[in-house]
Design a protein around this motif. Structure first.
Motif, PDB file in Angstrom:
ATOM      1  N   ASP A 258       0.829  -1.211   0.000  1.00 40.22           N
ATOM      2  CA  ASP A 258       0.000   0.000   0.000  1.00 40.22           C
ATOM      3  C   ASP A 258       0.863   1.260   0.000  1.00 40.22           C
ATOM      4  O   ASP A 258       0.596   2.216  -0.738  1.00 40.22           O
ATOM      5  CB  ASP A 258      -0.918   0.017   1.225  1.00 40.22           C
ATOM      6  CG  ASP A 258      -2.077  -0.961   1.104  1.00 40.22           C
ATOM      7  OD1 ASP A 258      -2.484  -1.248  -0.037  1.00 40.22           O
ATOM      8  OD2 ASP A 258      -2.568  -1.428   2.147  1.00 40.22           O
ATOM      9  N   ARG A 259       1.888   1.263   0.844  1.00 39.59           N
ATOM     10  CA  ARG A 259       2.739   2.452   0.963  1.00 39.59           C
ATOM     11  C   ARG A 259       3.475   2.738  -0.347  1.00 39.59           C
ATOM     12  O   ARG A 259       3.526   3.885  -0.803  1.00 39.59           O
ATOM     13  CB  ARG A 259       3.749   2.233   2.097  1.00 39.59           C
ATOM     14  CG  ARG A 259       4.593   3.479   2.401  1.00 39.59           C
ATOM     15  CD  ARG A 259       5.612   3.169   3.475  1.00 39.59           C
ATOM     16  NE  ARG A 259       4.967   2.652   4.693  1.00 39.59           N
ATOM     17  CZ  ARG A 259       5.625   2.013   5.647  1.00 39.59           C
ATOM     18  NH1 ARG A 259       6.922   1.781   5.530  1.00 39.59           N
ATOM     19  NH2 ARG A 259       4.987   1.600   6.725  1.00 39.59           N
ATOM     20  N   VAL A 265       2.252   6.823  -6.938  1.00 37.83           N
ATOM     21  CA  VAL A 265       1.226   7.739  -7.466  1.00 37.83           C
ATOM     22  C   VAL A 265       1.605   9.187  -7.166  1.00 37.83           C
ATOM     23  O   VAL A 265       1.477  10.073  -8.033  1.00 37.83           O
ATOM     24  CB  VAL A 265      -0.157   7.397  -6.867  1.00 37.83           C
ATOM     25  CG1 VAL A 265      -1.171   8.475  -7.221  1.00 37.83           C
ATOM     26  CG2 VAL A 265      -0.633   6.036  -7.381  1.00 37.83           C
ATOM     27  N   GLN A 266       2.094   9.450  -5.963  1.00 39.19           N
ATOM     28  CA  GLN A 266       2.503  10.814  -5.600  1.00 39.19           C
ATOM     29  C   GLN A 266       3.674  11.297  -6.455  1.00 39.19           C
ATOM     30  O   GLN A 266       3.767  12.478  -6.781  1.00 39.19           O
ATOM     31  CB  GLN A 266       2.877  10.864  -4.118  1.00 39.19           C
ATOM     32  CG  GLN A 266       1.674  10.765  -3.184  1.00 39.19           C
ATOM     33  CD  GLN A 266       2.072  10.674  -1.720  1.00 39.19           C
ATOM     34  OE1 GLN A 266       3.258  10.637  -1.392  1.00 39.19           O
ATOM     35  NE2 GLN A 266       1.091  10.627  -0.834  1.00 39.19           N
ATOM     36  N   ALA A 272      -1.030   0.709  -8.593  1.00 38.94           N
ATOM     37  CA  ALA A 272      -2.022   0.225  -7.626  1.00 38.94           C
ATOM     38  C   ALA A 272      -1.443  -0.988  -6.917  1.00 38.94           C
ATOM     39  O   ALA A 272      -0.588  -1.690  -7.455  1.00 38.94           O
ATOM     40  CB  ALA A 272      -3.330  -0.135  -8.323  1.00 38.94           C
ATOM     41  N   ALA A 273      -1.927  -1.215  -5.698  1.00 41.33           N
ATOM     42  CA  ALA A 273      -1.494  -2.382  -4.924  1.00 41.33           C
ATOM     43  C   ALA A 273      -2.524  -3.494  -5.068  1.00 41.33           C
ATOM     44  O   ALA A 273      -3.707  -3.241  -5.312  1.00 41.33           O
ATOM     45  CB  ALA A 273      -1.324  -2.010  -3.457  1.00 41.33           C
ATOM     46  N   ALA A 300       2.567  -5.906  -5.632  1.00 40.45           N
ATOM     47  CA  ALA A 300       1.899  -7.115  -5.162  1.00 40.45           C
ATOM     48  C   ALA A 300       2.676  -7.809  -4.055  1.00 40.45           C
ATOM     49  O   ALA A 300       3.905  -7.744  -4.008  1.00 40.45           O
ATOM     50  CB  ALA A 300       1.704  -8.092  -6.325  1.00 40.45           C
ATOM     51  N   THR A 301       1.934  -8.475  -3.184  1.00 41.75           N
ATOM     52  CA  THR A 301       2.551  -9.425  -2.257  1.00 41.75           C
ATOM     53  C   THR A 301       2.639 -10.768  -2.978  1.00 41.75           C
ATOM     54  O   THR A 301       1.962 -10.993  -3.988  1.00 41.75           O
ATOM     55  CB  THR A 301       1.704  -9.581  -0.988  1.00 41.75           C
ATOM     56  OG1 THR A 301       0.375  -9.967  -1.375  1.00 41.75           O
ATOM     57  CG2 THR A 301       1.654  -8.284  -0.204  1.00 41.75           C
ATOM     58  N   ASP A 302       3.444 -11.678  -2.454  1.00 42.86           N
ATOM     59  CA  ASP A 302       3.635 -12.959  -3.133  1.00 42.86           C
ATOM     60  C   ASP A 302       2.352 -13.770  -3.217  1.00 42.86           C
ATOM     61  O   ASP A 302       2.068 -14.402  -4.232  1.00 42.86           O
ATOM     62  CB  ASP A 302       4.712 -13.784  -2.412  1.00 42.86           C
ATOM     63  CG  ASP A 302       6.105 -13.209  -2.640  1.00 42.86           C
ATOM     64  OD1 ASP A 302       6.459 -12.984  -3.811  1.00 42.86           O
ATOM     65  OD2 ASP A 302       6.827 -12.989  -1.662  1.00 42.86           O
ATOM     66  N   VAL A 303       1.549 -13.762  -2.152  1.00 41.24           N
ATOM     67  CA  VAL A 303       0.305 -14.538  -2.156  1.00 41.24           C
ATOM     68  C   VAL A 303      -0.664 -13.993  -3.194  1.00 41.24           C
ATOM     69  O   VAL A 303      -1.239 -14.736  -3.987  1.00 41.24           O
ATOM     70  CB  VAL A 303      -0.345 -14.540  -0.760  1.00 41.24           C
ATOM     71  CG1 VAL A 303      -1.723 -15.181  -0.808  1.00 41.24           C
ATOM     72  CG2 VAL A 303       0.540 -15.299   0.224  1.00 41.24           C
TER      73      VAL A 303
END
Length: 390
Positions: A258-259, A265-266, A272-273, A300-303
């Motif tokens: 998310d961060r 974007v900033q 996007a996450a 993305a996270t791995d899952v």
């Protein structure tokens, strides 16, 4: 791309209505997995296919099931496809929607994270083929919102991933409750271990087909290892993303995903996450926008990445170094699909250097760890830059 010796899908025995839909989509010749498995599936045989994601499996199992299945009564589907992730459920539904309409059949995807009430209403109205994640399917069965009593065709897709994610007990519970004289189609990248036990228990004398595919190795990719400073790290990632059309960035946590997406974007990079804590509708939109080119970067996270099947990914960025070499290759393989080579970039802060060195040994890649700041011109063309040059 793999070529087929068969001239058309009609030669495999598919109805002209289905072939017409494929032709309208520009799909004229079957992939090897489709050529091998469709005739046997149309005969009503149990089929076991060893094939990886991206090989054309969805049409291989979906088209013969749609052609053979009977119309369903409300709440009593006649076909069931079990898949490991929400994203895959949506993708299978979308790919089969048009051929289903051509033969007057309805397809519904059911999965957690979406409105159960809406899914129940659609099941009441009559659905022929249900594409489901195991957990949501069991929930619906226990609520008596759906019955598997009439299911004559079952597909277990990506069985190895089901096992990895701990879903096999749920899959087996569902299979035990479906009538024994069903047709069972199973597809998996590997057929050993627990997947083999699934085949022995729940398939009847299956026809075995294997699509020979070359394993993706580290040697087929371009690797770059960049030492960065924590305060400058997201800006370095943004500079890399600007150099390509589609970049996937992997983080170790949902919070970091998310961060990083917010930071990108900033900075001015459309991103996007995608991870398990996001609403399913948001995940689907982000994935769709990324595939359509509206997003330059997907974090993305791995899952969550297990559900991402997008071709033409230019760069994979390990924003956080992977936990092991298998994860490295799994992430990196997304940019070396369909015979293409890809760029894989690993970012490292000062206390991760030893971890990176160990990782390089495991993947058999020797490359210097080069310090760069976000204004470094080399970031615009990391593939063309030679890290070994003086």
């Amino acid at each position: 791309m793999l070529k087929s010796v068969t001239s058309s899908f009609a030669d495999l025995g598919l109805r002209h209505e289905i072939v017409g839909v494929l032709t309208a989509r520009g799909i004229h010749s079957p992939f090897p997995v489709q050529e091998l498995t469709i005739p046997d599936a149309l005969e009503g045989l149990d089929v076991c296919g060893k094939a990886k994601t991206g090989s054309g499996k969805t049409l291989a199992f979906g088209l013969p099931v749609l052609q053979r299945m009977k119309r369903a009564r409300p709440k009593f589907p006649t076909g069931l496809v079990l898949v490991p992730t929400r994203e895959l459920a949506s993708q299978v539904r979308d790919e089969l929607a048009a051929p289903a309409r051509a033969v007057n059949r309805k397809v519904l995807a059911v999965y957690g994270g979406a409105s159960m009430e809406k899914q129940i209403e659609k099941l009441k109205s009559g659905v022929d083929l249900v594409v489901a994640t195991p957990g949501r399917m069991i929930d619906l069965i226990e609520r008596q919102a759906v019955s598997v009593e009439d299911v004559a065709h079952v597909v277990v897709d990506e069985a190895d991933r089901m096992a990895d994610m701990g879903f096999l007990p749920q899959v087996e519970w569902i299979l035990r409750n479906v009538r024994s004289n069903r047709q069972t189609l199973l597809f998996s990248a590997t057929l050993d271990g627990v997947v083999n036990s699934l085949i022995r228990r729940y398939q009847h004398d299956p026809v075995m087909h294997e699509v020979a595919e070359k394993e993706i190795t580290a040697k087929e990719m371009t690797h770059r290892f960049i030492a960065v400073h924590k305060m400058d790290k997201s800006k370095v990632a943004a500079a890399i993303a600007r150099s390509a059309d589609r970049t996937i960035m992997f983080t170790s946590t949902k919070v970091m995903a998310d961060r990083l997406a917010r930071d990108l974007v900033q900075i001015g990079v459309k991103a996007a996450a995608i991870h398990g804590d996001l609403r399913q509708s948001n995940r689907e939109k982000s994935l769709r926008d990324f595939a359509n080119g509206k997003l330059r970067a997907l974090v993305a996270t791995d899952v969550a990445a297990r559900g991402i099947h997008v071709d033409d990914i230019d760069i994979v960025v390990h924003y956080d170094p992977p936990s092991d070499h298998k994860t490295y290759l799994h992430r990196a393989g997304r940019t070396a699909r369909a015979g293409e080579t890809g760029l894989v970039v690993t970012l490292s802060v000062w206390d991760e250097e030893l971890e990176i060195k160990r990782l390089q040994k495991r993947i058999d890649v020797v490359s210097p760890l080069t310090e760069m700041f976000s204004n470094d011109e080399r970031l615009a063309d990391l593939a063309g830059w030679d890290p070994t040059a003086a």
